[in-house]
Motif scaffolding. Structure first.
Motif, PDB file in Angstrom:
ATOM      1  N   HIS A 213     -16.319  28.509   7.805  1.00  0.00           N
ATOM      2  CA  HIS A 213     -16.064  27.688   6.625  1.00  0.00           C
ATOM      3  C   HIS A 213     -14.584  27.762   6.264  1.00  0.00           C
ATOM      4  O   HIS A 213     -13.874  28.697   6.627  1.00  0.00           O
ATOM      5  CB  HIS A 213     -16.925  28.103   5.434  1.00  0.00           C
ATOM      6  N   VAL A 214     -14.114  26.747   5.548  1.00  0.00           N
ATOM      7  CA  VAL A 214     -12.723  26.642   5.112  1.00  0.00           C
ATOM      8  C   VAL A 214     -12.617  27.194   3.698  1.00  0.00           C
ATOM      9  O   VAL A 214     -13.427  26.866   2.824  1.00  0.00           O
ATOM     10  CB  VAL A 214     -12.239  25.179   5.169  1.00  0.00           C
ATOM     11  N   VAL A 215     -11.608  28.037   3.450  1.00  0.00           N
ATOM     12  CA  VAL A 215     -11.435  28.638   2.131  1.00  0.00           C
ATOM     13  C   VAL A 215     -10.297  27.995   1.337  1.00  0.00           C
ATOM     14  O   VAL A 215     -10.233  28.145   0.118  1.00  0.00           O
ATOM     15  CB  VAL A 215     -11.189  30.162   2.239  1.00  0.00           C
ATOM     16  N   ARG A 216      -9.412  27.268   2.023  1.00  0.00           N
ATOM     17  CA  ARG A 216      -8.287  26.651   1.303  1.00  0.00           C
ATOM     18  C   ARG A 216      -7.740  25.464   2.087  1.00  0.00           C
ATOM     19  O   ARG A 216      -7.600  25.538   3.304  1.00  0.00           O
ATOM     20  CB  ARG A 216      -7.156  27.657   1.094  1.00  0.00           C
ATOM     21  N   LEU A 217      -7.457  24.394   1.366  1.00  0.00           N
ATOM     22  CA  LEU A 217      -6.719  23.250   1.903  1.00  0.00           C
ATOM     23  C   LEU A 217      -5.372  23.199   1.204  1.00  0.00           C
ATOM     24  O   LEU A 217      -5.292  23.290  -0.022  1.00  0.00           O
ATOM     25  CB  LEU A 217      -7.475  21.948   1.643  1.00  0.00           C
ATOM     26  N   GLY A 218      -4.310  23.077   1.993  1.00  0.00           N
ATOM     27  CA  GLY A 218      -2.982  22.937   1.423  1.00  0.00           C
ATOM     28  C   GLY A 218      -2.280  21.738   2.021  1.00  0.00           C
ATOM     29  O   GLY A 218      -2.434  21.440   3.204  1.00  0.00           O
ATOM     30  N   LEU A 219      -1.504  21.045   1.207  1.00  0.00           N
ATOM     31  CA  LEU A 219      -0.702  19.917   1.658  1.00  0.00           C
ATOM     32  C   LEU A 219       0.673  20.075   1.032  1.00  0.00           C
ATOM     33  O   LEU A 219       0.794  20.209  -0.185  1.00  0.00           O
ATOM     34  CB  LEU A 219      -1.343  18.595   1.243  1.00  0.00           C
ATOM     35  N   ARG A 220       1.701  20.110   1.873  1.00  0.00           N
ATOM     36  CA  ARG A 220       3.050  20.365   1.360  1.00  0.00           C
ATOM     37  C   ARG A 220       4.014  19.291   1.839  1.00  0.00           C
ATOM     38  O   ARG A 220       4.067  18.981   3.034  1.00  0.00           O
ATOM     39  CB  ARG A 220       3.541  21.742   1.813  1.00  0.00           C
ATOM     40  N   TYR A 221       4.761  18.755   0.890  1.00  0.00           N
ATOM     41  CA  TYR A 221       5.813  17.788   1.187  1.00  0.00           C
ATOM     42  C   TYR A 221       7.131  18.306   0.640  1.00  0.00           C
ATOM     43  O   TYR A 221       7.214  18.704  -0.538  1.00  0.00           O
ATOM     44  CB  TYR A 221       5.507  16.426   0.560  1.00  0.00           C
TER      45      TYR A 221
ATOM     46  N   ASN B 207      -0.868  22.466  -8.064  1.00  0.00           N
ATOM     47  CA  ASN B 207       0.382  22.041  -7.441  1.00  0.00           C
ATOM     48  C   ASN B 207       1.506  22.998  -7.837  1.00  0.00           C
ATOM     49  O   ASN B 207       1.688  23.283  -9.023  1.00  0.00           O
ATOM     50  CB  ASN B 207       0.771  20.633  -7.900  1.00  0.00           C
ATOM     51  N   THR B 208       2.247  23.470  -6.852  1.00  0.00           N
ATOM     52  CA  THR B 208       3.442  24.259  -7.105  1.00  0.00           C
ATOM     53  C   THR B 208       4.654  23.386  -6.805  1.00  0.00           C
ATOM     54  O   THR B 208       4.775  22.841  -5.711  1.00  0.00           O
ATOM     55  CB  THR B 208       3.474  25.515  -6.222  1.00  0.00           C
ATOM     56  N   ILE B 209       5.527  23.247  -7.790  1.00  0.00           N
ATOM     57  CA  ILE B 209       6.726  22.416  -7.656  1.00  0.00           C
ATOM     58  C   ILE B 209       7.948  23.320  -7.594  1.00  0.00           C
ATOM     59  O   ILE B 209       8.104  24.224  -8.424  1.00  0.00           O
ATOM     60  CB  ILE B 209       6.880  21.460  -8.853  1.00  0.00           C
ATOM     61  N   GLN B 210       8.803  23.078  -6.611  1.00  0.00           N
ATOM     62  CA  GLN B 210      10.114  23.716  -6.571  1.00  0.00           C
ATOM     63  C   GLN B 210      11.178  22.612  -6.565  1.00  0.00           C
ATOM     64  O   GLN B 210      11.095  21.682  -5.758  1.00  0.00           O
ATOM     65  CB  GLN B 210      10.252  24.592  -5.332  1.00  0.00           C
ATOM     66  N   PHE B 211      12.121  22.750  -7.473  1.00  0.00           N
ATOM     67  CA  PHE B 211      13.182  21.753  -7.585  1.00  0.00           C
ATOM     68  C   PHE B 211      14.533  22.446  -7.554  1.00  0.00           C
ATOM     69  O   PHE B 211      14.731  23.486  -8.186  1.00  0.00           O
ATOM     70  CB  PHE B 211      13.053  20.959  -8.884  1.00  0.00           C
ATOM     71  N   SER B 212      15.456  21.867  -6.806  1.00  0.00           N
ATOM     72  CA  SER B 212      16.829  22.354  -6.776  1.00  0.00           C
ATOM     73  C   SER B 212      17.766  21.169  -6.621  1.00  0.00           C
ATOM     74  O   SER B 212      17.516  20.277  -5.807  1.00  0.00           O
ATOM     75  CB  SER B 212      17.046  23.335  -5.613  1.00  0.00           C
TER      76      SER B 212
ATOM     77  N   ASP C 174       3.759  21.751  -3.201  1.00  0.00           N
ATOM     78  CA  ASP C 174       2.649  22.352  -2.447  1.00  0.00           C
ATOM     79  C   ASP C 174       1.379  22.106  -3.240  1.00  0.00           C
ATOM     80  O   ASP C 174       1.209  22.645  -4.341  1.00  0.00           O
ATOM     81  CB  ASP C 174       2.900  23.849  -2.254  1.00  0.00           C
ATOM     82  N   THR C 175       0.495  21.272  -2.701  1.00  0.00           N
ATOM     83  CA  THR C 175      -0.756  20.900  -3.354  1.00  0.00           C
ATOM     84  C   THR C 175      -1.901  21.610  -2.649  1.00  0.00           C
ATOM     85  O   THR C 175      -2.000  21.557  -1.426  1.00  0.00           O
ATOM     86  CB  THR C 175      -0.966  19.373  -3.286  1.00  0.00           C
ATOM     87  N   PHE C 176      -2.763  22.298  -3.402  1.00  0.00           N
ATOM     88  CA  PHE C 176      -3.798  23.090  -2.731  1.00  0.00           C
ATOM     89  C   PHE C 176      -5.079  23.169  -3.557  1.00  0.00           C
ATOM     90  O   PHE C 176      -5.095  22.927  -4.764  1.00  0.00           O
ATOM     91  CB  PHE C 176      -3.283  24.497  -2.414  1.00  0.00           C
TER      92      PHE C 176
END
Length: 242
Positions: free
Chosen positions: A122-130, A170-175, A196-198
């Motif tokens: 089974h899958v415990v986490r889906l992550g999508l990062r742009y 969603n974790t957002i990093q901005f610089s 990073d969306t998870f």
């Protein structure tokens, strides 16, 4: 809230696009790579690379929680880049970005091939990062605001924050002062928006709804990304709509 999301903007700011699943395997962890490779080789031939983490002894990798869910091998195919570990699989787009439609079709196909091979319990986490890069200072073009008192002016800003919608986190990093190195001869300075969306799972929910879950993650990330951009700035990016 943006009424309609663009299908694309130009020039495309995406410098990295990756979909990752973390899973519990049905088989011995040491057998995962061989079985995954066997399931994919006919459809995804390519060069296999050992990732740097392989230089660490297995006992060290297993005892350090920060090294869990780290891929050990990379399979470089002409269409996508696949990274594989005992409990993790990621699929990413080479540069230039191939577009969400193609990337999603490869991700769904790859996960289905592995699932049919009986490797995943089974899958415990889906992550999508742009990761998006703009070769300008984006501070005046984002909807986030940053104020200081006593007349101080913000110049080099780096910030990380988390937001949650109805389904995904969603974790957002901005610089606005980042350096992008595509290769040694192409160094650029500008701004990065990294999202990073998870989503975490229990049971078999993900494997029962692979395409829908991946599409929902992308919609969540894309909606958040465009909400961070000033609407007037979006119009300068040659947005394409349906």
């Amino acid at each position: 809230m943006i009424k309609q999301l663009p299908l694309s903007i130009q020039p495309c700011p995406i410098v990295d696009a990756l979909v990752e699943i973390r899973f519990v395997a049905k088989v011995n962890p040491n057998a995962v790579f061989g079985l995954v490779y066997g399931a994919l080789i006919n459809d995804y031939p390519g060069n296999i690379q050992n990732l740097p983490i392989m230089q660490l002894p297995e006992a060290v990798r297993n005892s350090d929680p920060t090294l869990r869910y780290k891929p050990l091998y990379r399979l470089v195919n002409k269409d996508v880049i696949i990274q594989i570990g005992p409990d993790v699989l990621s699929v990413s787009s080479p540069l230039p970005y191939i577009g969400w439609g193609l990337l999603k079709s490869h991700v769904v196909k790859i996960i289905n091939l592995i699932n049919r091979a009986g490797i995943i319990d089974h899958v415990v986490r889906l992550g999508l990062r742009y990761i998006n890069f703009f070769d300008i200072d984006m501070l005046s073009h984002v909807t986030m605001t940053f104020d200081m008192t006593e007349g101080y002016k913000i110049q080099n800003l780096q910030i990380a924050t988390s937001v949650k919608d109805s389904t995904f986190e969603n974790t957002i990093q901005f610089s606005n002062s980042s350096i992008l190195n595509i290769n040694r001869s192409d160094e650029k300075r500008g701004s990065i928006i990294d999202i990073d969306t998870f989503k975490n799972y229990s049971g078999n929910l993900f494997l029962s709804n692979i395409e829908e879950e991946i599409e929902d993650a992308h919609k969540s990330e894309k909606t958040l990304f465009f909400s961070l951009l000033d609407p007037g700035f979006i119009e300068t990016l040659n947005p394409q709509y349906e």
